[in-house]
Design an enzyme around this catalytic site. Structure first.
Site, PDB file in Angstrom:
ATOM      1  N   LYS A  11       0.810  -1.227   0.000  1.00 18.74           N
ATOM      2  CA  LYS A  11       0.000   0.000   0.000  1.00 18.74           C
ATOM      3  C   LYS A  11       0.839   1.271   0.000  1.00 18.74           C
ATOM      4  CE  LYS A  11      -4.377  -1.865   1.377  1.00 18.74           C
ATOM      5  NZ  LYS A  11      -5.409  -2.069   2.388  1.00 18.74           N
ATOM      6  N   ARG A  68      -3.626 -10.090   4.830  1.00 19.15           N
ATOM      7  CA  ARG A  68      -3.997 -10.117   3.407  1.00 19.15           C
ATOM      8  C   ARG A  68      -2.799  -9.603   2.620  1.00 19.15           C
ATOM      9  NH1 ARG A  68      -5.929  -6.595  -0.306  1.00 19.15           N
ATOM     10  NH2 ARG A  68      -7.551  -7.318  -1.743  1.00 19.15           N
TER      11      ARG A  68
HETATM   12  C1  7PM Z   1      -5.131  -0.134  -5.116  1.00 19.94           C
HETATM   13  C2  7PM Z   1      -5.012   0.238  -3.783  1.00 19.94           C
HETATM   14  C3  7PM Z   1      -5.577  -1.375  -5.466  1.00 19.94           C
HETATM   15  C4  7PM Z   1      -5.362  -0.631  -2.804  1.00 19.94           C
HETATM   16  C5  7PM Z   1      -5.917  -2.252  -4.475  1.00 19.94           C
HETATM   17  C6  7PM Z   1      -5.826  -1.871  -3.154  1.00 19.94           C
HETATM   18  C7  7PM Z   1      -8.079  -4.402   1.647  1.00 19.94           C
HETATM   19  C8  7PM Z   1      -9.150  -5.111   1.109  1.00 19.94           C
HETATM   20  C9  7PM Z   1      -8.141  -4.000  -0.472  1.00 19.94           C
HETATM   21  C10 7PM Z   1      -7.846  -4.466   3.058  1.00 19.94           C
HETATM   22  C11 7PM Z   1      -9.717  -5.946   3.179  1.00 19.94           C
HETATM   23  C12 7PM Z   1      -5.243  -3.996  -2.246  1.00 19.94           C
HETATM   24  C13 7PM Z   1      -6.149  -2.813  -2.059  1.00 19.94           C
HETATM   25  N1  7PM Z   1      -7.460  -3.734   0.630  1.00 19.94           N
HETATM   26  N2  7PM Z   1      -9.955  -5.887   1.856  1.00 19.94           N
HETATM   27  N3  7PM Z   1      -9.172  -4.840  -0.224  1.00 19.94           N
HETATM   28  N4  7PM Z   1      -8.698  -5.246   3.765  1.00 19.94           N
HETATM   29  N5  7PM Z   1     -10.506  -6.688   3.964  1.00 19.94           N
HETATM   30  O1  7PM Z   1      -4.109  -3.901  -1.748  1.00 19.94           O
HETATM   31  O2  7PM Z   1      -6.948  -3.839   3.623  1.00 19.94           O
HETATM   32  O3  7PM Z   1      -5.603  -4.969  -2.902  1.00 19.94           O
HETATM   33  S1  7PM Z   1      -7.845  -3.337  -2.045  1.00 19.94           S
END
Ligand code: 7PM
Length: 260
Positions: free
Chosen positions: A205, A239
């Protein structure tokens, strides 16, 4: 437990690869299983800051074919969606966890999960994906996120979802500055009593980019460090994109802890 991320979206922000083709998504998921993923998180809607919404039909076309293939295996599959219709269809196709960045706030979402045997991840977000990083603001970020999650857990329980089916997640990067994220990570243990389990998603992130100066694909080491801190501070599930690297770090931590 390690939750491996399978993004079926056209943007290659965090993965350095895109898995819009179901064959490629399934192959990537199988690779993550080989690396030791305990859970796979499959998502067809990008929630990245500024991302455009995806229609139900498009999300279905992305997620369901991949889910059907993976649900036939032995690793539990989570579906990352805010849409109740897709929650129901994904559960019918074999998903055992619903991962909802809006904590079941869409009309019908609570019922979709309550009427099923699935577990759910309730995440905190301030604002909407399109604008959430413009001006995140809290009086006390830890208390506010904790109170929000406690409220959503109570609502889910009242709808008939038992606490042992509920995972809580402070939502790193979802309407939070680096300082907010660091406060949440430092105080992560305070979220542990809220649900049946605690999940942290920090992998690749923007906060790690700010702390290291690195691009998403070069954030593996920072991501592993963040996952290790999260687990030390009480996370049951991390995750992550980099399953093998995270697995090794947690193996060392676990050996120090248990002595074998
Ligand atoms: C761009 C920025 C693309 C951030 C994708 C993301 C989380 C999640 C995501 C989290 C839970 C990624 C994120 N982050 N679901 N979905 N917790 N529960 O890194 O922190 O895939 S999207």
């Amino acid at each position: 437990m390690i939750m491996g991320v399978v993004n079926i979206t056209p943007d290659s922000f965090s993965d350095g690869g895109h898995y819009l083709d179901p064959k490629l998504a399934v192959a990537h998921a199988r690779r993550l299983i080989g690396e030791g993923a305990d859970i796979l998180d499959i998502g067809g809607e990008s929630t990245r800051p500024g991302a455009a919404p995806v229609s139900l039909d498009e999300e279905r076309r992305r997620v369901l074919p991949v889910l059907e293939q993976l649900a036939a295996g032995n690793v539990p599959v989570s579906v990352d969606t805010r849409k109740p219709a897709l929650m129901r269809e994904a559960i019918a196709a074999g998903a055992s966890i619903v991962n909802d960045v809006t904590a079941l706030s869409a009309p019908g979402a609570l019922e979709a999960v309550a009427k099923s045997p699935a577990a759910v991840c309730l995440m905190h977000m301030q604002g909407e994906p399109g604008t959430m990083q413009e001006n995140p603001s809290y009086r006390d970020v830890v208390a506010e996120v904790r109170d929000y999650l406690a409220g959503r857990v109570a609502v889910a329980q009242a709808a008939g979802i038992a606490r042992d089916r509920i995972v809580v997640d402070p939502g790193f990067g979802f309407g939070k500055t680096v300082e907010h994220n660091l406060s949440l990570l430092r105080s992560l243990s305070e979220f542990r009593p809220l649900g049946g389990a605690l999940l942290a998603g920090i992998s690749r992130k923007a906060m790690l980019g700010k702390l290291t100066g690195r691009e998403p694909q070069e954030r593996v080491h920072a991501s592993v460090a963040a996952a290790l801190v999260a687990v030390q501070n009480g996370a049951h599930i991390v995750r992550v994109h980099d399953v093998a690297a995270t697995r090794d770090a947690l193996a060392v931590w676990n050996s120090v802890r248990t002595g074998n």
